[in-house]
Design an enzyme around this catalytic site. Structure first.
Site, PDB file in Angstrom:
ATOM      1  N   SER A  15       0.816  -1.220   0.000  1.00 21.16           N
ATOM      2  CA  SER A  15       0.000   0.000   0.000  1.00 21.16           C
ATOM      3  C   SER A  15       0.840   1.256   0.000  1.00 21.16           C
ATOM      4  O   SER A  15       0.333   2.336  -0.270  1.00 21.16           O
ATOM      5  CB  SER A  15      -0.810   0.090   1.293  1.00 21.16           C
ATOM      6  OG  SER A  15      -1.644  -0.965   1.448  1.00 21.16           O
TER       7      SER A  15
ATOM      8  N   HIS B 207      -0.789  -2.442  -7.270  1.00 25.70           N
ATOM      9  CA  HIS B 207      -1.581  -2.083  -6.089  1.00 25.70           C
ATOM     10  C   HIS B 207      -3.076  -2.134  -6.406  1.00 25.70           C
ATOM     11  O   HIS B 207      -3.616  -1.225  -7.023  1.00 25.70           O
ATOM     12  CB  HIS B 207      -1.162  -0.681  -5.620  1.00 25.70           C
ATOM     13  CG  HIS B 207      -1.802  -0.241  -4.347  1.00 25.70           C
ATOM     14  ND1 HIS B 207      -1.962   1.068  -4.004  1.00 25.70           N
ATOM     15  CD2 HIS B 207      -2.342  -0.963  -3.320  1.00 25.70           C
ATOM     16  CE1 HIS B 207      -2.557   1.151  -2.833  1.00 25.70           C
ATOM     17  NE2 HIS B 207      -2.800  -0.057  -2.406  1.00 25.70           N
TER      18      HIS B 207
ATOM     19  N   ASN C 209      -2.707   6.268  -1.439  1.00 29.31           N
ATOM     20  CA  ASN C 209      -2.674   6.352   0.028  1.00 29.31           C
ATOM     21  C   ASN C 209      -1.997   7.605   0.559  1.00 29.31           C
ATOM     22  O   ASN C 209      -2.170   7.959   1.723  1.00 29.31           O
ATOM     23  CB  ASN C 209      -2.046   5.096   0.612  1.00 29.31           C
ATOM     24  CG  ASN C 209      -3.020   3.947   0.495  1.00 29.31           C
ATOM     25  OD1 ASN C 209      -4.230   4.133   0.619  1.00 29.31           O
ATOM     26  ND2 ASN C 209      -2.520   2.753   0.222  1.00 29.31           N
TER      27      ASN C 209
END
Ligand SMILES: CC(=O)CC(=O)SCCNC(=O)CCNC(=O)[C@H](O)C(C)(C)COP(=O)(O)OP(=O)(O)OC[C@H]1O[C@@H](n2cnc3c(N)ncnc32)[C@H](O)[C@@H]1OP(=O)(O)O
Ligand SMILES: NC(=O)C1=CN([C@@H]2O[C@H](COP(=O)(O)OP(=O)(O)OC[C@H]3O[C@@H](n4cnc5c(N)ncnc54)[C@H](OP(=O)(O)O)[C@@H]3O)[C@@H](O)[C@H]2O)C=CC1
Length: 283
Positions: free
Chosen positions: A119, A140, A190
């Site tokens: 992540s 991802h 993220n």
């Protein structure tokens, strides 16, 4: 670069979803975890998801059966000896990922691509654990994998163009939409999502509003499908904390400091939906 056989490492929420979409896409998939019980749990989730889709008439019983027949369980990493691609989705921890990649570098055939579903961790650092950094890449997926369209593809410093293209094509063959990004802490997804979630946790910590109110504001006010605290529980609070720590360390900027309440919940073993309790309780 023909990809036919894949090993997915980690049969948790992401690994099981990735194994499911790869098997549905026609690939032979080995689903690997540390213990048989974890692999069985992952396979049971896949079986349940497929059964629900058959019930809703979204897929045929033939596709369900063909998908299940393409999945092989594994608890021995040596089973990666004849795969073309590994997609690693073990826990978000650099030490564990580096060790796995060093072992995979020894076990897998020379042509194999080693991808990680990390992540937030640097792809370049994971690649440095191998002698084939040109064949290491970030792939991802988003949670829940069978539903979400995006695959963020992250080039490490040394990732070869043909490896990027092979992974982009492979993601498309799964019905996903690949987006190319460079290697930076948290990538794009993220780096933006987790500070928002962390700020929601601070709002709760400081008593600005109840957890329900915070979630309601973001759902009804911003049209988010889930409020940030529900989403944190869904991602896993351990994973959220690891990502915030990677952002904090990677940028050296205190704006990314993890909220103490997030640390406290993780220390208590309140990992969110997967452990039965996080900000909310689950049966
Ligand atoms: C941390 C990281 O590194 C990156 C990340 O992944 S961050 C997380 C990104 N994900 C998100 O932000 C998800 C936000 N939430 C949502 O989009 C939605 O709430 C949701 C898709 C999860 C559920 O949607 P919903 O409309 O509330 O529920 P529901 O109607 O039950 O489900 C919609 C569809 O998703 C499917 N679905 C829901 N949860 C699922 C799961 N865990 N696995 C498989 N399928 C699932 C349902 O079967 C249903 O499928 P059909 O349309 O084919 O019938
Ligand atoms: N949750 C999310 O929303 C997303 C997560 N990710 C990333 O995906 C990865 C997995 O996350 P997620 O599925 O949520 O986590 P889970 O905790 O659900 O699953 C991780 C699985 O990997 C297993 N595992 C740990 N170490 C090893 C190892 N050395 N070899 C094989 N298996 C191992 C774990 O076993 P055990 O229980 O024994 O530790 C567990 O079964 C992480 O890198 C995470 O950052 C990416 C996108 C979204």
């Amino acid at each position: 670069m023909a990809i036919k056989r894949i090993m997915v490492i980690g049969a948790g929420q992401m690994g099981s979803g990735i194994a499911q979409v790869c098997a549905m896409g026609g690939y032979q998939v080995i689903l690997h975890d540390l213990q048989e019980a974890f692999v069985e749990k992952g396979l049971a989730t896949i079986t349940k998801n497929l059964a629900r889709q058959v019930e809703k008439e979204k897929i045929t019983a033939e596709l369900r059966d063909a998908t299940l027949s393409r999945l092989t369980p594994s608890t021995d990493l040596q089973n990666a000896a004849d795969v073309d691609l590994v997609i690693e989705a073990a826990v978000e921890n650099m030490e564990i990922k580096s060790k796995l990649f060093a072992e995979l570098d020894q076990i897998t055939p020379k042509h194999a691509i080693l991808a990680t579903n990390t992540s937030s961790l640097p792809i370049t650092e994971i690649a440095a654990a191998t002698k084939r950094p040109t064949q290491v890449i970030g792939m991802h997926f988003m949670n829940p994998v069978p539903v979400m369209k995006l695959v963020e593809i992250i080039r490490g410093l040394a990732t070869a163009d043909e490896v990027y293209v092979a992974i982009e094509e492979m993601a498309k063959s799964l019905g996903k939409t690949p987006v190319e990004v460079n290697d930076a802490p948290g990538f794009v997804s993220n780096r933006i999502l987790l500070p928002m979630i962390n700020e929601a946790i601070y709002a709760l910590y400081e008593g600005v509003a109840t957890k329900e109110a915070i979630d309601e504001v973001m759902k009804l006010g911003m049209n988010h499908p889930m409020g940030p605290l529900t989403l944190a529980d869904f991602i896993g609070l351990d994973t959220c904390l690891y990502i915030m720590e990677t952002l904090h360390e990677g940028f050296g900027d205190d704006k990314y400091r993890p909220c103490p309440l997030l640390r406290k919940y993780v220390k208590a073993g309140w990992y969110g939906k997967k452990s039965g309790r996080g900000f909310y309780e689950y049966n």
